[in-house]
Every structure is written in structure tokens, then in C-alpha cells.
Write a protein that holds these residues in place. Structure first.
Motif, mmCIF file in Angstrom:
data_model
loop_
_atom_site.group_PDB
_atom_site.id
_atom_site.type_symbol
_atom_site.label_atom_id
_atom_site.label_comp_id
_atom_site.label_asym_id
_atom_site.label_seq_id
_atom_site.Cartn_x
_atom_site.Cartn_y
_atom_site.Cartn_z
ATOM 1 N N GLY A 1 -9.779 -3.161 -11.750
ATOM 2 C CA GLY A 1 -8.607 -2.322 -11.517
ATOM 3 C C GLY A 1 -8.190 -1.569 -12.759
ATOM 4 O O GLY A 1 -8.973 -0.826 -13.344
ATOM 5 N N LEU B 1 0.827 -1.213 0.000
ATOM 6 C CA LEU B 1 0.000 0.000 0.000
ATOM 7 C C LEU B 1 0.859 1.261 0.000
ATOM 8 O O LEU B 1 0.546 2.241 -0.687
ATOM 9 N N ALA C 1 -8.844 -2.840 -2.422
ATOM 10 C CA ALA C 1 -8.174 -3.796 -3.305
ATOM 11 C C ALA C 1 -7.390 -4.834 -2.511
ATOM 12 O O ALA C 1 -6.993 -5.870 -3.061
ATOM 13 N N PHE C 2 -7.163 -4.564 -1.217
ATOM 14 C CA PHE C 2 -6.375 -5.457 -0.377
ATOM 15 C C PHE C 2 -7.202 -6.125 0.722
ATOM 16 O O PHE C 2 -6.994 -7.298 1.025
ATOM 17 N N TYR D 1 -5.129 -0.182 -8.021
ATOM 18 C CA TYR D 1 -4.123 -1.222 -7.796
ATOM 19 C C TYR D 1 -3.183 -1.307 -8.994
ATOM 20 O O TYR D 1 -3.619 -1.380 -10.140
ATOM 21 N N ASN E 1 -9.404 -9.563 -2.931
ATOM 22 C CA ASN E 1 -8.768 -8.833 -1.826
ATOM 23 C C ASN E 1 -8.712 -9.763 -0.620
ATOM 24 O O ASN E 1 -9.585 -9.770 0.220
ATOM 25 N N HIS F 1 1.940 1.964 -3.376
ATOM 26 C CA HIS F 1 0.822 2.470 -4.178
ATOM 27 C C HIS F 1 0.553 3.953 -3.877
ATOM 28 O O HIS F 1 0.218 4.724 -4.787
ATOM 29 N N LEU G 1 -8.671 2.565 -2.354
ATOM 30 C CA LEU G 1 -7.474 1.804 -2.672
ATOM 31 C C LEU G 1 -7.326 0.595 -1.743
ATOM 32 O O LEU G 1 -6.996 -0.505 -2.191
#
Length: 220
Positions: free
Chosen positions: A64, A9, A144-145, A35, A131, A12, A141
């Protein structure tokens, strides 16, 4: 697991202006807040592992940048649908479809999981690079994780059957950093049986990650 996610992250968040990146010998657009596939070894693996249905239909959940959806079109899919809840990701996918001249094949829609689809939308392949980290996202953002309570995974298994063609394939990108047993249990609750299609271990600064492509078929 969360430490690795926060490291990624941080990288990013250093992306604050639109830029391009190279992946699979091609150039792609990248917008801030989306991402970045080139920062993970899994991106090229999934791109090569996926069974793109030539002359068929393909749906990517959580598109994404849209590189998988674009590749699906370039590799012979007649129609591609790219879904993402992030406005930035939807715009990013559109840009890459236009960049690679497949915008007439790739339809992009914004919404949570399968919400943008109608009952008539059915596909030969549905794919999601999920994710996999359990945690509470603070912004678009981080979605996405992080998947709090694996609620997004539950929604994936709950909604997928309504959008698969007979004989269609349901695919999930995952890693050994996630709770795969919990994913299997969620799948079983909604009538899905898992199988491992492909796996590869990749080295990182903090050890190794095994990337996994899972396929789910309806139990019965």
C-alpha cells in the motif's frame, strides 16, 4: 461486514488527488487509489505489534502506502522488500521510502503475492495485512478489501514457505469480520498451524471490530 467495507471505500474514493497524512507522529504521502492507513485504527496497532527483525530481513505483502515497510527499515531491519499488485501502491511505497530516507534499504516490486520474488529471496519475517472481506473487487482499490473465494489467502500460504529463512516468522493481520476458520483451514491445507499473537477491540460507528495479528508456523 461488506457494509463496513463499502463505507470505508466511500471515504477512500473521496481521495482524488495526492495528499499527505499523519500516522504515528510522522507524515506520509498518499496517492489516489491506495489504501489509506490513517482511516483505520488497525494501522497503528499493527505497526506497534509487529516484531521487526533488527539486522534481519523483512517482507511486506500488499504494501500500500509502504508505511510498515518504511517503519521496518527505520526500526533496524537490514533489508526490506515491499510487494504490491497495484502500480499506484508501488509508486506510493517508493515515495514514502524516499521521504523517510530509507530507499536504499527498501526494495519495492510489483506483482501478485510472491510473484516478483526469486528462489533466493528469503526473509526473517513475512507480513501481510490481508484483504479479509470475501467478495469480487471491481478495481485495484477494492482489491485492498475483497478477496474472492479467499484465493489470495490460499496463495499466501501456498507460497510463503519458499521465502522464509529457517526459523522465520509468517504473520497475518486479520479481523473478526473475516472468516478466520476458513483461513485456518486454508493454512492447514498448506502445512501451517495458526496462533494468535495480539488482539484489540476498537469502537467504530457501527459497533466494534477486533483486530488480530496471527502467526503461522509449519506443522509437523
Amino acid at each position: 461486514m461488506q457494509e463496513l467495507a463499502y463505507t470505508l471505500l466511500t471515504r477512500h474514493r473521496e481521495i482524488t488527488t495526492p495528499r499527505t497524512f499523519q500516522l504515528l507522529g510522522m507524515e506520509w504521502d498518499l496517492l489516489p487509489g491506495v489504501y489509506a492507513p490513517h482511516l483505520s485504527q488497525s494501522s497503528a496497532l499493527y505497526a506497534e505489534w509487529l516484531p521487526y527483525p533488527v539486522h534481519g530481513s523483512f517482507c511486506e505483502v500488499g504494501s500500500g502506502t509502504g508505511y510498515i515497510s518504511v517503519l521496518a527499515a527505520l526500526r533496524g531491519c537490514a533489508s526490506v522488500t515491499a510487494l504490491d499488485i497495484s502500480e499506484a501502491a508501488v509508486e506510493n511505497t517508493r515515495r514514502n521510502a524516499e521521504r523517510h530516507r530509507v530507499d536504499s534499504v527498501v526494495r519495492v516490486a510489483r506483482g501478485d503475492m510472491f510473484e516478483p520474488l526469486t528462489g533466493e529471496d528469503r526473509f526473517d519475517v513475512i507480513y501481510w495485512n490481508s484483504n479479509f472481506v470475501e467478495g469480487e473487487p471491481a478495481d485495484a482499490l477494492e482489491r485492498a478489501f475483497f478477496d474472492p473465494g479467499y484465493a489470495a489467502h490460499a496463495a499466501f500460504f501456498r507460497g510463503a514457505s519458499a521465502h522464509l529463512e529457517p526459523g522465520g516468522r509468517l504473520l497475518l493481520g486479520f479481523t473478526d469480520l473475516g472468516d478466520e476458520r476458513r483461513v485456518h483451514a486454508l493454512a492447514a491445507e498448506h502445512g501451517w498451524r495458526p496462533a494468535l499473537l495480539r488482539a484489540a477491540k476498537c469502537g467504530t460507528e457501527n459497533g466494534h471490530i477486533e483486530y488480530r495479528l496471527l502467526e503461522f508456523t509449519q506443522a509437523g
